[in-house]
Design an enzyme around this catalytic site. Structure first.
Site, PDB file in Angstrom:
ATOM      1  N   LYS A  59       1.976  -3.198   6.607  1.00 44.10           N
ATOM      2  CA  LYS A  59       2.352  -3.345   5.197  1.00 44.10           C
ATOM      3  C   LYS A  59       3.860  -3.136   5.043  1.00 44.10           C
ATOM      4  O   LYS A  59       4.537  -3.835   4.301  1.00 44.10           O
ATOM      5  CB  LYS A  59       1.580  -2.349   4.330  1.00 44.10           C
ATOM      6  CG  LYS A  59       0.102  -2.647   4.222  1.00 44.10           C
ATOM      7  CD  LYS A  59      -0.149  -4.028   3.613  1.00 44.10           C
ATOM      8  CE  LYS A  59      -1.622  -4.362   3.490  1.00 44.10           C
ATOM      9  NZ  LYS A  59      -1.850  -5.703   2.935  1.00 44.10           N
ATOM     10  N   TYR A 106      -1.971  -0.025  10.520  1.00 44.67           N
ATOM     11  CA  TYR A 106      -2.235  -0.716   9.233  1.00 44.67           C
ATOM     12  C   TYR A 106      -1.055  -0.481   8.285  1.00 44.67           C
ATOM     13  O   TYR A 106      -0.496  -1.439   7.736  1.00 44.67           O
ATOM     14  CB  TYR A 106      -3.525  -0.187   8.590  1.00 44.67           C
ATOM     15  CG  TYR A 106      -3.625  -0.538   7.119  1.00 44.67           C
ATOM     16  CD1 TYR A 106      -3.250   0.383   6.143  1.00 44.67           C
ATOM     17  CD2 TYR A 106      -4.033  -1.789   6.725  1.00 44.67           C
ATOM     18  CE1 TYR A 106      -3.295   0.057   4.804  1.00 44.67           C
ATOM     19  CE2 TYR A 106      -4.082  -2.126   5.377  1.00 44.67           C
ATOM     20  CZ  TYR A 106      -3.711  -1.187   4.424  1.00 44.67           C
ATOM     21  OH  TYR A 106      -3.751  -1.522   3.090  1.00 44.67           O
ATOM     22  N   SER A 128       0.817  -1.209   0.000  1.00 44.51           N
ATOM     23  CA  SER A 128       0.000   0.000   0.000  1.00 44.51           C
ATOM     24  C   SER A 128       0.851   1.259   0.000  1.00 44.51           C
ATOM     25  O   SER A 128       1.946   1.277   0.550  1.00 44.51           O
ATOM     26  CB  SER A 128      -0.871  -0.009   1.269  1.00 44.51           C
ATOM     27  OG  SER A 128      -1.410   1.272   1.509  1.00 44.51           O
TER      28      SER A 128
HETATM   29  C1  WQD Z   1      -9.641   9.369   1.192  1.00 40.34           C
HETATM   30  C2  WQD Z   1      -9.828  10.825   1.570  1.00 40.34           C
HETATM   31  C3  WQD Z   1     -10.293  11.202   3.895  1.00 40.34           C
HETATM   32  C4  WQD Z   1     -14.206   9.333   3.985  1.00 40.34           C
HETATM   33  C5  WQD Z   1      -7.322   4.046   1.731  1.00 40.34           C
HETATM   34  C6  WQD Z   1      -7.405   2.731   2.407  1.00 40.34           C
HETATM   35  C7  WQD Z   1      -6.057   2.138   2.651  1.00 40.34           C
HETATM   36  C8  WQD Z   1      -5.148   2.265   1.455  1.00 40.34           C
HETATM   37  C9  WQD Z   1      -5.160   3.648   0.860  1.00 40.34           C
HETATM   38  C10 WQD Z   1      -4.836   0.224   0.248  1.00 40.34           C
HETATM   39  C11 WQD Z   1      -9.151  11.160   2.898  1.00 40.34           C
HETATM   40  C12 WQD Z   1     -11.462  11.640   3.012  1.00 40.34           C
HETATM   41  C13 WQD Z   1     -12.967   9.799   3.572  1.00 40.34           C
HETATM   42  C14 WQD Z   1     -15.230  10.253   4.320  1.00 40.34           C
HETATM   43  C15 WQD Z   1     -13.737  12.050   3.823  1.00 40.34           C
HETATM   44  N1  WQD Z   1      -5.527   1.347   0.444  1.00 40.34           N
HETATM   45  N2  WQD Z   1     -12.760  11.135   3.486  1.00 40.34           N
HETATM   46  N3  WQD Z   1     -14.959  11.581   4.231  1.00 40.34           N
HETATM   47  O1  WQD Z   1      -7.528   7.085   3.835  1.00 40.34           O
HETATM   48  O2  WQD Z   1      -6.484   7.344   1.538  1.00 40.34           O
HETATM   49  O3  WQD Z   1      -6.835   5.064   2.586  1.00 40.34           O
HETATM   50  O4  WQD Z   1      -6.529   3.965   0.593  1.00 40.34           O
HETATM   51  O5  WQD Z   1      -4.015  -0.209   0.942  1.00 40.34           O
HETATM   52  O6  WQD Z   1      -6.295   0.764   2.934  1.00 40.34           O
HETATM   53  O7  WQD Z   1      -8.052   2.937   3.634  1.00 40.34           O
HETATM   54  O8  WQD Z   1      -8.780   6.457   1.717  1.00 40.34           O
HETATM   55  O9  WQD Z   1     -11.133   6.728   1.049  1.00 40.34           O
HETATM   56  O10 WQD Z   1     -10.596   6.484   3.518  1.00 40.34           O
HETATM   57  O11 WQD Z   1     -10.007   8.609   2.330  1.00 40.34           O
HETATM   58  O12 WQD Z   1     -13.515  13.268   3.743  1.00 40.34           O
HETATM   59  O13 WQD Z   1     -16.378   9.898   4.706  1.00 40.34           O
HETATM   60  O14 WQD Z   1     -11.213  11.070   1.744  1.00 40.34           O
HETATM   61  O15 WQD Z   1     -10.081  12.152   4.929  1.00 40.34           O
HETATM   62  O16 WQD Z   1      -8.625  12.459   2.790  1.00 40.34           O
HETATM   63  P1  WQD Z   1      -7.357   6.591   2.463  1.00 40.34           P
HETATM   64  P2  WQD Z   1     -10.205   7.017   2.187  1.00 40.34           P
END
Ligand code: WQD
Length: 342
Positions: free
Chosen positions: A156, A152, A127
């Site tokens: 990784k 997490y 990741s």
């Molecule tokens: C993206 C953005 C939140 C939800 C994920 C996976 C992780 C890894 C990488 C593979 C952030 C914002 C989110 C919401 C929001 N994948 N957000 N409101 O955190 O980059 O991580 O991808 O390994 O396993 O968790 O992805 O989609 O949770 O968040 O504003 O209700 O959207 O703050 O900036 P993230 P995400």
């Protein structure tokens, strides 16, 4: 005789899309899954696309005896793609021990058994979280791996290190770590996709569910970042493009085209989109206006991450073919289908 590939976590979101891709390229697939974050019904979804039902064994990879028994019964496995792990950044900050138990021990048990096989090829689901908040964007594979922002991300990073160290002392083992950016979307058939159990942690499934009316509005976790519109930026990669990268990387190892016996690739689009841009893109493809409110920043979030994909483009000869709109449209089609099934 088909080449037999083990896919751990093969009934999960990314795993199921890789299974379909493997089958379409003539591989025999056997899936191990403990069904803790997936459903056996996914087998029907896979069958409806490929018309081939993969072998499936319900095994908890934390149970070492079961892992040993599996490999005794399937010593003809020629490659392993390891997805089975817990994956919520937020949950890992609340329950780190669950993440170290689920994500580290099973990898060690798997590696021990792979080490007894005649052919030892492993694709590891890593990741972009291993980079932490990179200083330089786009992020290259040789960027400094800063402190991951969550347990997490640490699991990784540890996983990569364990595999790299093993490859250094065992040149029969050949492995590739794929560092995914943000996987989104679903297979065009809408027969497989992201099964979110409970309230989605990730942005795109939450946006889609808000569009369908499950949630009243989206909470935007912070609009005070130093980005053009104040919201975080991510590199959203269509899960089908991501799945194809796995099969390409596996074939590279099976055909012994890899230069090193441990390689790492970023798998992203190379383009970053902010939370606001994702919301606008969804509104455009769906014609639905979404409500949202600005909340506090979320613990563990980094501000901006998007990939430098030149290495995967040039060495794997892999490029993403699907767009953000393709991904959002496919996720929307999948969610609407799920709602009808309820
Ligand atoms: C993206 C953005 C939140 C939800 C994920 C996976 C992780 C890894 C990488 C593979 C952030 C914002 C989110 C919401 C929001 N994948 N957000 N409101 O955190 O980059 O991580 O991808 O390994 O396993 O968790 O992805 O989609 O949770 O968040 O504003 O209700 O959207 O703050 O900036 P993230 P995400």
């Amino acid at each position: 005789m088909k080449t037999k590939i083990l896919v751990t976590g093969g009934l999960g979101y990314i795993g199921s899309h890789v299974v379909v891709e493997l089958q379409s390229q003539g591989f025999e697939v056997i899936i191990i899954d403990d069904l803790s974050n997936s459903s056996e019904n996914v087998l029907d979804g896979i069958y409806s696309i490929s018309k081939i039902k993969p072998l499936f064994e319900k095994i908890d990879l934390k149970d070492r005896k079961s892992v040993v028994k599996f490999f005794k019964n399937h010593s003809d496995v020629k490659g392993v793609i390891h997805f089975a792990a817990s994956k919520s950044v937020e949950e890992s900050t609340i329950n780190p021990l669950k993440y170290y138990k689920n994500n580290v021990n099973p990898l060690i048990y798997l590696l021990h058994e792979i080490g007894k096989l005649s052919v030892q090829k492993l694709i590891f689901s890593s990741s972009c979280t291993v980079y932490g908040q990179a200083d330089i964007l786009p992020i290259k594979e040789n960027s400094t791996l800063k402190e991951p922002e969550s347990p997490y991300g640490f699991t990784k990073k540890i996983g990569e290190k364990i595999i790299k160290d093993l490859c250094a002392v065992n040149n029969t083992l050949n492995s590739v770590s794929l560092r995914y950016f943000n996987p989104i979307g679903a297979h065009k058939s809408a027969n497989i996709g992201e099964l979110t159990i409970g309230t989605p942690q990730n942005l795109v499934p939450f946006v889609i569910q808000t569009g369908i009316g499950i949630h009243e509005k989206i909470s935007i976790f912070g609009k005070d970042y130093s980005t053009p519109d104040g919201t975080c930026i991510r590199d959203y990669i269509h899960v089908v493009d991501l799945a194809k990268a796995h099969v390409i990387a596996l074939k590279r190892l099976l055909e012994e085209n890899n230069i090193e016996n441990y390689e790492v690739y970023n798998i992203g689009t190379g383009k970053g989109y902010s939370v606001m841009e994702i919301i606008s893109a969804f509104e455009e493809i769906s014609g639905i206006k979404l409500n949202y409110s600005i909340k506090e920043r979320r613990k563990g979030d980094i501000m901006s991450a998007y990939a430098d994909t030149k290495k995967a483009n040039l060495i794997l000869n892999w490029k993403p073919e699907l767009t953000l709109k393709d991904a959002l449209s496919s996720a929307w089609k999948w969610e609407k289908k799920q709602l009808k099934l309820k």
